[in-house]
Design a protein around this motif. Structure first.
Motif, mmCIF file in Angstrom:
data_model
loop_
_atom_site.group_PDB
_atom_site.id
_atom_site.type_symbol
_atom_site.label_atom_id
_atom_site.label_comp_id
_atom_site.label_asym_id
_atom_site.label_seq_id
_atom_site.Cartn_x
_atom_site.Cartn_y
_atom_site.Cartn_z
ATOM 1 N N ARG A 29 0.831 -1.210 0.000
ATOM 2 C CA ARG A 29 0.000 0.000 0.000
ATOM 3 C C ARG A 29 0.862 1.254 0.000
ATOM 4 N N GLY A 30 1.902 1.252 0.840
ATOM 5 C CA GLY A 30 2.753 2.433 0.910
ATOM 6 C C GLY A 30 3.544 2.679 -0.357
ATOM 7 N N ALA A 31 3.915 1.604 -1.056
ATOM 8 C CA ALA A 31 4.708 1.752 -2.278
ATOM 9 C C ALA A 31 3.935 2.480 -3.376
ATOM 10 N N ARG A 32 2.615 2.483 -3.295
ATOM 11 C CA ARG A 32 1.832 3.201 -4.300
ATOM 12 C C ARG A 32 2.145 4.693 -4.305
ATOM 13 N N ARG A 33 2.541 5.222 -3.149
ATOM 14 C CA ARG A 33 2.876 6.651 -3.068
ATOM 15 C C ARG A 33 4.320 6.925 -3.485
ATOM 16 N N GLU A 34 5.125 5.878 -3.563
ATOM 17 C CA GLU A 34 6.540 6.061 -3.883
ATOM 18 C C GLU A 34 6.864 5.790 -5.347
ATOM 19 N N LEU A 35 6.056 4.977 -6.007
ATOM 20 C CA LEU A 35 6.381 4.536 -7.357
ATOM 21 C C LEU A 35 5.666 5.379 -8.408
ATOM 22 N N ASP A 36 6.352 5.640 -9.500
ATOM 23 C CA ASP A 36 5.745 6.249 -10.677
ATOM 24 C C ASP A 36 6.298 5.557 -11.913
ATOM 25 N N TRP A 331 5.475 -2.764 -11.207
ATOM 26 C CA TRP A 331 4.590 -2.250 -12.243
ATOM 27 C C TRP A 331 3.132 -2.521 -11.884
ATOM 28 N N ALA A 332 2.873 -3.688 -11.286
ATOM 29 C CA ALA A 332 1.502 -4.007 -10.875
ATOM 30 C C ALA A 332 1.028 -3.030 -9.802
ATOM 31 N N VAL A 333 1.905 -2.711 -8.846
ATOM 32 C CA VAL A 333 1.549 -1.739 -7.808
ATOM 33 C C VAL A 333 1.305 -0.375 -8.427
ATOM 34 N N ARG A 334 2.185 0.028 -9.333
ATOM 35 C CA ARG A 334 2.048 1.338 -9.985
ATOM 36 C C ARG A 334 0.781 1.399 -10.833
ATOM 37 N N ARG A 335 0.483 0.321 -11.549
ATOM 38 C CA ARG A 335 -0.701 0.308 -12.408
ATOM 39 C C ARG A 335 -1.976 0.412 -11.582
ATOM 40 N N ARG A 336 -2.013 -0.294 -10.457
ATOM 41 C CA ARG A 336 -3.189 -0.221 -9.600
ATOM 42 C C ARG A 336 -3.372 1.182 -9.051
ATOM 43 N N THR A 337 -2.256 1.839 -8.726
ATOM 44 C CA THR A 337 -2.324 3.211 -8.235
ATOM 45 C C THR A 337 -2.879 4.141 -9.295
ATOM 46 N N ALA A 338 -2.451 3.951 -10.551
ATOM 47 C CA ALA A 338 -2.912 4.810 -11.633
ATOM 48 C C ALA A 338 -4.379 4.567 -11.959
ATOM 49 N N GLU A 339 -4.857 3.343 -11.738
ATOM 50 C CA GLU A 339 -6.240 3.022 -12.069
ATOM 51 C C GLU A 339 -7.230 3.551 -11.042
ATOM 52 N N GLN A 340 -6.792 3.747 -9.805
ATOM 53 C CA GLN A 340 -7.715 4.167 -8.749
ATOM 54 C C GLN A 340 -8.335 5.541 -9.001
ATOM 55 N N PRO A 341 -7.538 6.594 -9.371
ATOM 56 C CA PRO A 341 -8.181 7.875 -9.654
ATOM 57 C C PRO A 341 -9.159 7.809 -10.833
ATOM 58 N N ALA A 342 -8.807 6.981 -11.847
ATOM 59 C CA ALA A 342 -9.709 6.838 -12.992
ATOM 60 C C ALA A 342 -11.018 6.195 -12.581
ATOM 61 N N ALA A 343 -10.920 5.175 -11.728
ATOM 62 C CA ALA A 343 -12.125 4.501 -11.276
ATOM 63 C C ALA A 343 -12.976 5.425 -10.424
ATOM 64 N N ALA A 344 -12.320 6.253 -9.595
ATOM 65 C CA ALA A 344 -13.063 7.185 -8.752
ATOM 66 C C ALA A 344 -13.766 8.237 -9.592
ATOM 67 N N ALA A 345 -13.078 8.696 -10.651
ATOM 68 C CA ALA A 345 -13.691 9.694 -11.526
ATOM 69 C C ALA A 345 -14.868 9.121 -12.291
ATOM 70 N N THR A 346 -14.788 7.862 -12.691
ATOM 71 C CA THR A 346 -15.871 7.232 -13.435
ATOM 72 C C THR A 346 -17.098 7.034 -12.569
ATOM 73 N N SER A 347 -16.866 6.685 -11.283
ATOM 74 C CA SER A 347 -18.002 6.403 -10.400
ATOM 75 C C SER A 347 -18.607 7.657 -9.813
ATOM 76 N N ALA A 348 -17.951 8.823 -9.962
ATOM 77 C CA ALA A 348 -18.485 10.067 -9.393
ATOM 78 C C ALA A 348 -19.744 10.494 -10.140
ATOM 79 N N PRO A 349 -20.803 10.891 -9.446
ATOM 80 C CA PRO A 349 -22.051 11.328 -10.118
ATOM 81 C C PRO A 349 -21.833 12.649 -10.847
ATOM 82 N N ALA A 350 -22.455 12.765 -11.973
ATOM 83 C CA ALA A 350 -22.374 14.013 -12.751
ATOM 84 C C ALA A 350 -23.133 15.106 -12.054
ATOM 85 N N ALA A 351 -22.630 16.343 -12.149
ATOM 86 C CA ALA A 351 -23.297 17.461 -11.511
ATOM 87 C C ALA A 351 -24.597 17.772 -12.228
#
Length: 351
Positions: A29-36, A331-351
């Motif tokens: 979990r912590g490595a998600r903040r360290e890896l790019d 790479w798997a840790v980094r990819r999961r980190t990159a996918e989380q903001p996208a998933a959050a944006a997709t699930s957010a209700p439209a204004a």
């Protein structure tokens, strides 16, 4: 300091395995903040480099040798969470493929060689950087001290584990004195290797060193008599095959040379733990490694008679497997980190 099977009893080995698994889970979990996208492949290279340099035993006293543990180096280069994962990948590859470090003692080894060294080095390193001037020399000096003290800390941690779950009745005071004493000497070698490696990377790409991020201080401008941060320039898009790739290729080539050629000249004397175990009787109930029949056991290739060629091939294979496994994990840790903001944006209700 690879602990073999039979040194620690089953209940304590299981408890150490649970603790190691928890540390790895937290580190994932912590490595998600360290890896790019730049540091993920470099973290795999760091794991492979640690594997290679651990093959290079150096003499520290009469009849005793030592080798890099790598926790401090990994924590400084790629961060503490990713550092724990780097050392864990190395220990897993060594235990499964090369019969180095017991499989039942894998949790003990990850806890002692990975978690203790990384946490100790990281805390010392960050503490020293708070009081030292902000410079590249300070980063290298702090890395030297952190690496030096992380090794006897791991030796003391092993002694504590042995005090709870040791399989032989040995005076713990003598074990602690012998372990810390010899590993303090080994720590000098660890410190030299760590400082040299960190200094070399900082010299060419300080932006890739996690522990050197404080060097990237913003430019100050005087506005109305007050100092303010200048606007940061827009980062340039990395070109294909750019400097990061060059660092990776150069690092991999160096790692292969160390494992495939230089390792032949490593000291054949027992390392610190092996020497203390033999002298104090800790190894009275040591067990044969479950992977003793591996074609790569003891860092040699089965059916290859020439010792230089056998050891060199084993080292190259180990580097290749470690860099692939490590890079895949990061790479798997980094990819999961990159996918989380996208998933959050997709699930957010439209204004």
């Amino acid at each position: 300091m690879h602990v073999p099977d039979g040194f620690i009893n089953a209940p304590v080995s299981v408890a150490a395995g649970v603790a190691a698994a928890a540390a790895v889970a937290v580190s994932l979990r912590g490595a998600r903040r360290e890896l790019d996208e730049r540091t993920a492949p470099l973290a795999g290279l760091v794991a492979a480099f640690i594997f290679a340099v651990q093959m290079l035993n150096f003499p520290v006293a009469a009849g005793t040798s030592g080798h890099l543990l790598g926790g401090a180096l990994a924590a400084i280069l790629v961060g503490p969470y990713t550092g724990v994962l780097c050392v864990s990948v190395v220990l897993l590859m060594q235990g499964i493929l090369f019969a180095d470090g017991g499989l039942t003692a894998l949790g003990v080894n990850i806890t002692v060689m990975g978690v203790v060294t990384v946490v100790t080095a990281h805390l010392l390193f960050r503490g020293l950087l708070r009081v030292l001037p902000t410079s590249r020399r300070s980063v290298t000096a702090a890395g030297f001290v952190a690496a030096l003290l992380s090794v006897p800390a791991a030796a003391a941690a092993f002694t504590a584990v042995y005090a709870v779950g040791g399989t032989t009745d040995v005076p713990l005071g003598k074990v602690l004195t012998a372990m810390v004493g010899v590993h303090l000497l080994i720590g000098i070698g660890e410190a030299l290797i760590t400082a040299a490696t960190v200094g070399a990377v900082i010299a060419v790409r300080p932006d890739l060193v996690h522990g050197a991020r404080a060097l990237a201080t913003p430019l100050k401008l005087r506005v109305g008599g007050a100092l303010v941060d200048a606007p940061a320039p827009a980062p340039a898009a990395p070109a294909a095959g750019g400097p990061t790739k060059k660092v990776w290729v150069t690092g991999l080539a160096t790692t292969l040379v160390l494992a495939g050629f230089v390792s032949f000249y490593a000291s054949a004397d027992p390392d610190g733990l092996e020497k203390v175990a033999a002298d104090k009787g800790i190894d009275a109930k040591v067990e044969e490694h479950a992977a003793a029949g591996s074609p790569l056991a003891d860092y040699g290739v089965e059916d290859v008679d020439d010792p230089r060629l056998s050891g060199g091939l084993a080292g190259v294979i180990g580097v290749g497997v470690t860099v692939v496994a490590g890079t895949g994990v990061f790479w798997a840790v980094r990819r999961r980190t990159a996918e989380q903001p996208a998933a959050a944006a997709t699930s957010a209700p439209a204004a």
